[in-house]
Design an enzyme around this catalytic site. Structure first.
Site, mmCIF file in Angstrom:
data_model
loop_
_atom_site.group_PDB
_atom_site.id
_atom_site.type_symbol
_atom_site.label_atom_id
_atom_site.label_comp_id
_atom_site.label_asym_id
_atom_site.label_seq_id
_atom_site.Cartn_x
_atom_site.Cartn_y
_atom_site.Cartn_z
ATOM 1 N N ASN A 12 0.808 -1.187 0.001
ATOM 2 C CA ASN A 12 0.090 0.153 0.031
ATOM 3 C C ASN A 12 0.932 1.155 0.039
ATOM 4 O O ASN A 12 1.417 1.520 1.048
ATOM 5 C CB ASN A 12 -0.896 0.060 1.113
ATOM 6 C CG ASN A 12 -1.779 1.157 1.572
ATOM 7 O OD1 ASN A 12 -2.134 2.014 0.460
ATOM 8 N ND2 ASN A 12 -2.315 1.324 2.630
ATOM 9 N N TRP A 13 1.043 1.650 -1.104
ATOM 10 C CA TRP A 13 2.072 3.081 -1.468
ATOM 11 C C TRP A 13 1.336 4.374 -0.713
ATOM 12 O O TRP A 13 2.011 5.273 -0.604
ATOM 13 C CB TRP A 13 2.285 3.342 -2.774
ATOM 14 C CG TRP A 13 3.178 2.273 -3.305
ATOM 15 C CD1 TRP A 13 3.374 0.960 -2.884
ATOM 16 C CD2 TRP A 13 3.841 2.053 -4.906
ATOM 17 N NE1 TRP A 13 4.308 0.054 -3.901
ATOM 18 C CE2 TRP A 13 4.333 0.931 -4.935
ATOM 19 C CE3 TRP A 13 3.678 3.138 -5.647
ATOM 20 C CZ2 TRP A 13 4.933 0.880 -6.027
ATOM 21 C CZ3 TRP A 13 4.383 2.948 -6.891
ATOM 22 C CH2 TRP A 13 5.084 1.599 -7.049
ATOM 23 N N LYS A 14 -0.098 4.152 -0.291
ATOM 24 C CA LYS A 14 -0.672 5.409 0.228
ATOM 25 C C LYS A 14 -0.268 6.489 -0.713
ATOM 26 O O LYS A 14 -0.335 6.327 -2.070
ATOM 27 C CB LYS A 14 -0.193 5.661 1.597
ATOM 28 C CG LYS A 14 -0.289 4.238 2.607
ATOM 29 C CD LYS A 14 0.049 4.965 3.956
ATOM 30 C CE LYS A 14 0.270 3.472 4.791
ATOM 31 N NZ LYS A 14 -0.015 3.846 6.056
ATOM 32 N N HIS A 100 -9.521 0.895 4.721
ATOM 33 C CA HIS A 100 -8.170 1.008 5.681
ATOM 34 C C HIS A 100 -8.312 1.918 6.797
ATOM 35 O O HIS A 100 -9.176 2.738 6.728
ATOM 36 C CB HIS A 100 -7.194 1.660 4.665
ATOM 37 C CG HIS A 100 -5.957 1.704 5.286
ATOM 38 N ND1 HIS A 100 -5.575 2.654 6.022
ATOM 39 C CD2 HIS A 100 -4.623 0.866 5.031
ATOM 40 C CE1 HIS A 100 -3.988 2.603 6.422
ATOM 41 N NE2 HIS A 100 -3.756 1.361 5.853
ATOM 42 N N GLU A 102 -6.798 4.347 7.698
ATOM 43 C CA GLU A 102 -6.804 5.750 7.574
ATOM 44 C C GLU A 102 -8.127 6.438 6.837
ATOM 45 O O GLU A 102 -8.407 7.486 7.057
ATOM 46 C CB GLU A 102 -5.655 6.095 6.498
ATOM 47 C CG GLU A 102 -4.395 5.912 7.335
ATOM 48 C CD GLU A 102 -3.116 5.538 6.813
ATOM 49 O OE1 GLU A 102 -3.044 5.659 5.244
ATOM 50 O OE2 GLU A 102 -1.944 5.013 7.316
ATOM 51 N N GLU A 170 -5.166 -5.294 10.499
ATOM 52 C CA GLU A 170 -4.241 -4.115 10.883
ATOM 53 C C GLU A 170 -4.537 -3.515 12.063
ATOM 54 O O GLU A 170 -5.521 -2.445 12.147
ATOM 55 C CB GLU A 170 -4.278 -3.173 9.694
ATOM 56 C CG GLU A 170 -4.103 -3.765 8.367
ATOM 57 C CD GLU A 170 -3.395 -2.647 7.266
ATOM 58 O OE1 GLU A 170 -2.198 -2.971 6.895
ATOM 59 O OE2 GLU A 170 -3.974 -1.549 7.059
ATOM 60 N N GLY A 176 2.663 2.021 10.881
ATOM 61 C CA GLY A 176 3.535 3.309 10.810
ATOM 62 C C GLY A 176 4.235 3.449 11.890
ATOM 63 O O GLY A 176 5.043 4.321 12.197
ATOM 64 N N SER A 216 3.463 -2.426 10.357
ATOM 65 C CA SER A 216 4.960 -2.459 10.680
ATOM 66 C C SER A 216 5.623 -3.728 10.430
ATOM 67 O O SER A 216 6.563 -4.132 10.913
ATOM 68 C CB SER A 216 5.319 -2.030 12.052
ATOM 69 O OG SER A 216 4.757 -0.642 12.186
ATOM 70 N N GLY A 237 2.850 -1.212 4.368
ATOM 71 C CA GLY A 237 2.738 0.228 3.853
ATOM 72 C C GLY A 237 4.260 0.726 3.712
ATOM 73 O O GLY A 237 4.610 0.582 2.545
ATOM 74 N N GLY A 238 5.059 1.195 4.699
ATOM 75 C CA GLY A 238 6.206 1.867 4.458
ATOM 76 C C GLY A 238 7.328 1.099 3.834
ATOM 77 O O GLY A 238 7.981 1.387 3.057
HETATM 78 C C1 PEP Z 1 -0.761 0.144 6.149
HETATM 79 O O1 PEP Z 1 -0.756 1.432 6.117
HETATM 80 O O2 PEP Z 1 -1.516 -0.553 5.556
HETATM 81 C C2 PEP Z 1 0.496 -0.331 6.978
HETATM 82 C C3 PEP Z 1 0.346 -1.586 7.256
HETATM 83 O O3 PEP Z 1 1.662 0.484 6.962
HETATM 84 P P1 PEP Z 1 2.928 0.042 7.771
HETATM 85 O O4 PEP Z 1 3.408 -1.149 6.909
HETATM 86 O O5 PEP Z 1 3.966 1.213 7.301
HETATM 87 O O6 PEP Z 1 2.826 -0.071 9.074
#
Ligand code: PEP
Length: 255
Positions: A12-14, A100, A102, A170, A176, A216, A237-238
């Protein structure tokens, strides 16, 4: 893990990535897939909408899967700034992330709205990746099971099945932050999700549905997470913004 539940590693590049990401990150992943042709995981990227077309063209003859990060309930119409499932499909998407945290937090998306969006995704034959997870406060109060159960029961479309939905657990406090639940906690929540899905759709379908863990995930913790009985991949994500890290996470899936 049953044979059919081939792990899915989804990035997920957001709201990250300009056009240079196509040549760098997406190209790297396509080359790796072409060269190594892995059979122990599926790889999906969900870039911002602006990059769907170039990445769709680049990935056309490869095994790199493409997904959106959201879609509107309607097919088209007066919805400024929105994107529909039909539009995602036309650009080569096979998946869409929905619900998600967010979006649930910043755009006030409810379980009912997530369900309606998932239904519109299914109409276009997109796989809906439906995100669930408790907040830090809910985690501290010890109500994770109740929250996740409610989200599953209310966000999953009635005609959801193992081929058209994927669930991503999640924990909001793990996104994050560098924090993760213990592997025991992850396995317990995933087992609960599978059981709840079984009650809602059918035990057979639930047994074949892919359940991703997100929050994470990085190369250093991926092996222990991907090894859990009810974890069938990751939503990243990251770490999905760095080709070598994302690839290393995918490579952590059991062969
Ligand atoms: C996400 O936002 O879906 C996510 C899992 O982010 P991260 O891996 O950065 O925690």
């Amino acid at each position: 893990m049953s044979f059919e539940r081939r792990p899915l590693i989804a990035g997920n590049w957001k709201m990250n990535g300009l056009i240079g990401f196509v040549d760098n990150l997406a190209c790297f992943l396509v080359k790796k897939l072409n060269l190594e042709n892995p059979t122990h995981f599926d790889l999906l990227v969900c870039p911002p909408s602006t990059l769907l077309h170039p990445i769709g063209s680049l990935a056309e003859n490869s095994n790199l899967l493409l997904g959106g990060q959201n879609c509107h309930v309607a097919k088209n119409g007066a919805h400024t700034g929105e994107i529909s499932a039909e539009m995602l499909k036309e650009l080569g998407c096979s998946h869409v992330i929905l619900g998600h945290s967010e979006r649930r937090t910043n755009f006030y998306e409810t379980n009912e709205l997530v369900k309606a969006k998932a239904e519109s995704a299914l109409v276009e034959n997109l796989v809906a990746i439906i995100c669930v997870g408790e907040t830090e406060e809910e985690h501290k109060r010890g109500v994770t099971s109740d929250i996740v159960k409610r989200q599953i029961l209310d966000s999953i479309p009635d005609r959801g099945n193992a081929t058209n939905i994927v669930i991503a657990y999640e924990p909001v406090w793990a996104i994050g932050t560098g924090l993760t639940p213990t592997t025991q906690e992850v396995q317990e929540v995933h087992a609960l999700i599978r059981k709840t899905l079984g009650d809602k759709i059918s035990i057979e379908e639930a047994d074949q549905t892919r359940l991703l863990y997100g929050g994470s995930v990085k190369p250093s913790n991926a092996v222990e997470l991907m090894d859990l009985a009810d974890v069938d991949g990751a939503l990243v994500g990251g770490a999905s913004l760095t080709g070598v890290d994302f690839w290393a996470i995918a490579e952590s899936c059991p062969k």
